[in-house]
Scaffold this motif. Sequence first.
Motif, mmCIF file in Angstrom:
data_model
loop_
_atom_site.group_PDB
_atom_site.id
_atom_site.type_symbol
_atom_site.label_atom_id
_atom_site.label_comp_id
_atom_site.label_asym_id
_atom_site.label_seq_id
_atom_site.Cartn_x
_atom_site.Cartn_y
_atom_site.Cartn_z
ATOM 1 N N LEU A 1 -28.809 53.179 60.356
ATOM 2 C CA LEU A 1 -29.549 52.008 59.892
ATOM 3 C C LEU A 1 -28.721 51.177 58.924
ATOM 4 C CD1 LEU A 1 -33.086 53.574 59.335
ATOM 5 C CD2 LEU A 1 -32.360 52.098 61.218
ATOM 6 N N GLY A 2 -27.863 51.858 58.156
ATOM 7 C CA GLY A 2 -26.960 51.165 57.241
ATOM 8 C C GLY A 2 -27.692 50.400 56.159
ATOM 9 N N ALA A 3 -27.098 49.272 55.769
ATOM 10 C CA ALA A 3 -27.646 48.480 54.665
ATOM 11 C C ALA A 3 -29.025 47.918 54.990
ATOM 12 C CB ALA A 3 -26.692 47.344 54.315
ATOM 13 N N GLY A 4 -29.402 47.915 56.267
ATOM 14 C CA GLY A 4 -30.707 47.399 56.659
ATOM 15 C C GLY A 4 -31.842 48.402 56.520
ATOM 16 N N ALA A 5 -31.548 49.612 56.063
ATOM 17 C CA ALA A 5 -32.601 50.618 55.897
ATOM 18 C C ALA A 5 -33.661 50.128 54.920
ATOM 19 C CB ALA A 5 -31.997 51.924 55.405
ATOM 20 N N ARG A 6 -34.922 50.335 55.268
ATOM 21 C CA ARG A 6 -36.015 49.884 54.413
ATOM 22 C C ARG A 6 -36.343 50.943 53.367
ATOM 23 N NH1 ARG A 6 -40.638 47.928 58.489
ATOM 24 N NH2 ARG A 6 -39.974 49.840 59.557
ATOM 25 N N LEU A 7 -36.232 50.567 52.120
ATOM 26 C CA LEU A 7 -36.509 51.476 51.006
ATOM 27 C C LEU A 7 -37.655 50.919 50.164
ATOM 28 C CD1 LEU A 7 -32.860 52.306 49.846
ATOM 29 C CD2 LEU A 7 -34.256 53.468 51.566
ATOM 30 N N PRO A 8 -38.405 51.784 49.473
ATOM 31 C CA PRO A 8 -38.228 53.244 49.407
ATOM 32 C C PRO A 8 -38.584 53.913 50.727
ATOM 33 C CG PRO A 8 -40.254 52.590 48.308
ATOM 34 C CD PRO A 8 -39.536 51.318 48.653
ATOM 35 N N LEU A 9 -37.968 55.068 50.935
ATOM 36 C CA LEU A 9 -38.171 55.845 52.151
ATOM 37 C C LEU A 9 -38.576 57.257 51.761
ATOM 38 C CD1 LEU A 9 -37.862 56.327 55.246
ATOM 39 C CD2 LEU A 9 -35.447 56.877 54.791
ATOM 40 N N LYS A 10 -39.661 57.723 52.370
ATOM 41 C CA LYS A 10 -40.100 59.095 52.123
ATOM 42 C C LYS A 10 -39.753 59.962 53.320
ATOM 43 C CE LYS A 10 -43.858 61.945 50.352
ATOM 44 N NZ LYS A 10 -45.230 61.966 49.777
ATOM 45 N N LEU A 11 -39.180 61.122 53.040
ATOM 46 C CA LEU A 11 -38.818 62.089 54.071
ATOM 47 C C LEU A 11 -39.609 63.371 53.800
ATOM 48 C CD1 LEU A 11 -35.962 60.597 52.904
ATOM 49 C CD2 LEU A 11 -35.183 61.510 55.076
ATOM 50 N N ILE A 12 -40.284 63.872 54.824
ATOM 51 C CA ILE A 12 -41.219 64.983 54.668
ATOM 52 C C ILE A 12 -40.546 66.309 54.999
ATOM 53 C CG2 ILE A 12 -43.460 65.915 55.355
ATOM 54 C CD1 ILE A 12 -43.608 63.203 53.957
ATOM 55 N N ARG A 13 -40.673 67.269 54.082
ATOM 56 C CA ARG A 13 -40.192 68.636 54.267
ATOM 57 C C ARG A 13 -38.735 68.674 54.756
ATOM 58 N NH1 ARG A 13 -42.950 73.076 54.204
ATOM 59 N NH2 ARG A 13 -41.913 73.961 56.044
ATOM 60 N N VAL A 14 -37.868 68.202 53.891
ATOM 61 C CA VAL A 14 -36.438 68.236 54.174
ATOM 62 C C VAL A 14 -35.885 69.597 53.767
ATOM 63 C CG1 VAL A 14 -34.202 67.164 53.759
ATOM 64 C CG2 VAL A 14 -36.280 65.765 53.725
ATOM 65 N N ALA A 15 -35.217 70.275 54.680
ATOM 66 C CA ALA A 15 -34.566 71.543 54.357
ATOM 67 C C ALA A 15 -33.215 71.256 53.708
ATOM 68 C CB ALA A 15 -34.366 72.374 55.624
ATOM 69 N N LEU A 16 -32.915 71.974 52.633
ATOM 70 C CA LEU A 16 -31.643 71.834 51.927
ATOM 71 C C LEU A 16 -31.308 70.363 51.657
ATOM 72 C CD1 LEU A 16 -30.656 74.697 51.427
ATOM 73 C CD2 LEU A 16 -31.547 74.564 53.758
ATOM 74 N N PRO A 17 -32.164 69.687 50.879
ATOM 75 C CA PRO A 17 -32.014 68.236 50.700
ATOM 76 C C PRO A 17 -30.731 67.813 50.014
ATOM 77 C CG PRO A 17 -33.672 69.111 49.185
ATOM 78 C CD PRO A 17 -33.342 70.216 50.153
ATOM 79 N N VAL A 18 -29.979 68.744 49.437
ATOM 80 C CA VAL A 18 -28.693 68.379 48.841
ATOM 81 C C VAL A 18 -27.788 67.695 49.857
ATOM 82 C CG1 VAL A 18 -27.571 70.607 49.298
ATOM 83 C CG2 VAL A 18 -26.820 69.217 47.360
ATOM 84 N N PHE A 19 -27.951 68.017 51.144
ATOM 85 C CA PHE A 19 -27.095 67.439 52.171
ATOM 86 C C PHE A 19 -27.438 65.980 52.486
ATOM 87 C CE2 PHE A 19 -26.110 71.910 53.118
ATOM 88 C CZ PHE A 19 -24.733 71.819 53.159
ATOM 89 N N LEU A 20 -28.524 65.461 51.906
ATOM 90 C CA LEU A 20 -28.796 64.034 52.043
ATOM 91 C C LEU A 20 -27.875 63.197 51.160
ATOM 92 C CD1 LEU A 20 -32.705 63.862 52.085
ATOM 93 C CD2 LEU A 20 -31.169 63.296 53.972
ATOM 94 N N LEU A 21 -27.321 63.807 50.111
ATOM 95 C CA LEU A 21 -26.552 63.053 49.127
ATOM 96 C C LEU A 21 -25.342 62.310 49.705
ATOM 97 C CD1 LEU A 21 -26.513 65.026 45.763
ATOM 98 C CD2 LEU A 21 -26.829 62.571 46.055
ATOM 99 N N PRO A 22 -24.519 62.940 50.538
ATOM 100 C CA PRO A 22 -23.378 62.197 51.071
ATOM 101 C C PRO A 22 -23.789 60.960 51.876
ATOM 102 C CG PRO A 22 -23.080 64.549 51.407
ATOM 103 C CD PRO A 22 -24.484 64.353 50.955
ATOM 104 N N PHE A 23 -24.918 61.049 52.572
ATOM 105 C CA PHE A 23 -25.388 59.913 53.359
ATOM 106 C C PHE A 23 -25.980 58.835 52.449
ATOM 107 C CE2 PHE A 23 -25.582 63.751 55.949
ATOM 108 C CZ PHE A 23 -24.809 63.370 57.033
ATOM 109 N N ALA A 24 -26.655 59.262 51.381
ATOM 110 C CA ALA A 24 -27.140 58.300 50.389
ATOM 111 C C ALA A 24 -25.962 57.600 49.718
ATOM 112 C CB ALA A 24 -28.007 59.002 49.349
ATOM 113 N N ALA A 25 -24.856 58.326 49.543
ATOM 114 C CA ALA A 25 -23.664 57.729 48.944
ATOM 115 C C ALA A 25 -23.107 56.619 49.832
ATOM 116 C CB ALA A 25 -22.610 58.798 48.700
ATOM 117 N N THR A 26 -23.087 56.860 51.135
ATOM 118 C CA THR A 26 -22.632 55.820 52.063
ATOM 119 C C THR A 26 -23.527 54.596 51.979
ATOM 120 O OG1 THR A 26 -21.712 57.473 53.580
ATOM 121 C CG2 THR A 26 -22.193 55.299 54.494
#
Length: 207
Positions: free
Chosen positions: A90-115
């Motif tokens: 989705l890139g810069a066009g992602a609509r925020l805020p965004l809620k994600l339900i029951r994410v396993a090991l959410p630390v792995f979202l960080l590199p993608f949030a960094a991008t």
Amino acid sequence: MSLSLGETESLAKTAARGAGLSWGMSEEAAKATRWLCARGVDACDPLVALLFRHDENGHAQTGPMEFDGPWQGAEGWLCPVAAGTALSDLGAGARLPLKLIRVALPVFLLPFAATLATDRGQPMTLTWTGGRAITDGNSIVMDSPPPMSDVTLTDGGTLTAQPARDSRTETDPMILVSLGIYAGRTRAPATEASRLAGAGAGLTDND
């Protein structure tokens, strides 16, 4: 035990493939593992937990079912690598805020949030049960993440410290053993046919 970041990424990729992830998803998991380790986060431990969950529960329905409203997986949990890859698409066009339900090991979202932070030119904040993490695309500040949590991704946030970058991964030897077991699944045992085709000396010893 200590590994170079290159060794860490290679092992993570092969282990993810051994756990049944596609090559593309394995590459994304490996890059995320390296990114976190380079910032002082031992991502090998949560990687083992994530691969175990995939190995036990399968892979097909672990990404977001739809992108309107909160993201959730059909099997009742979200893989952070699958969700992160979708977020990157989705890139810069992602609509925020965004809620994600029951994410396993959410630390792995960080590199993608960094991008996404780099794409949007501002920090991103991940809020999960008991804490949050902030990244500006390069550095992070983070409270310890839970093994499973709803996560909310929002624009903005302030980094109060710039943690040092690490050139090596430090993790428990038993974690590396577990990753090695998954990685070992990608190596098919030798057969008489493969040896005759060139994998070894065949049936004749010419030495």
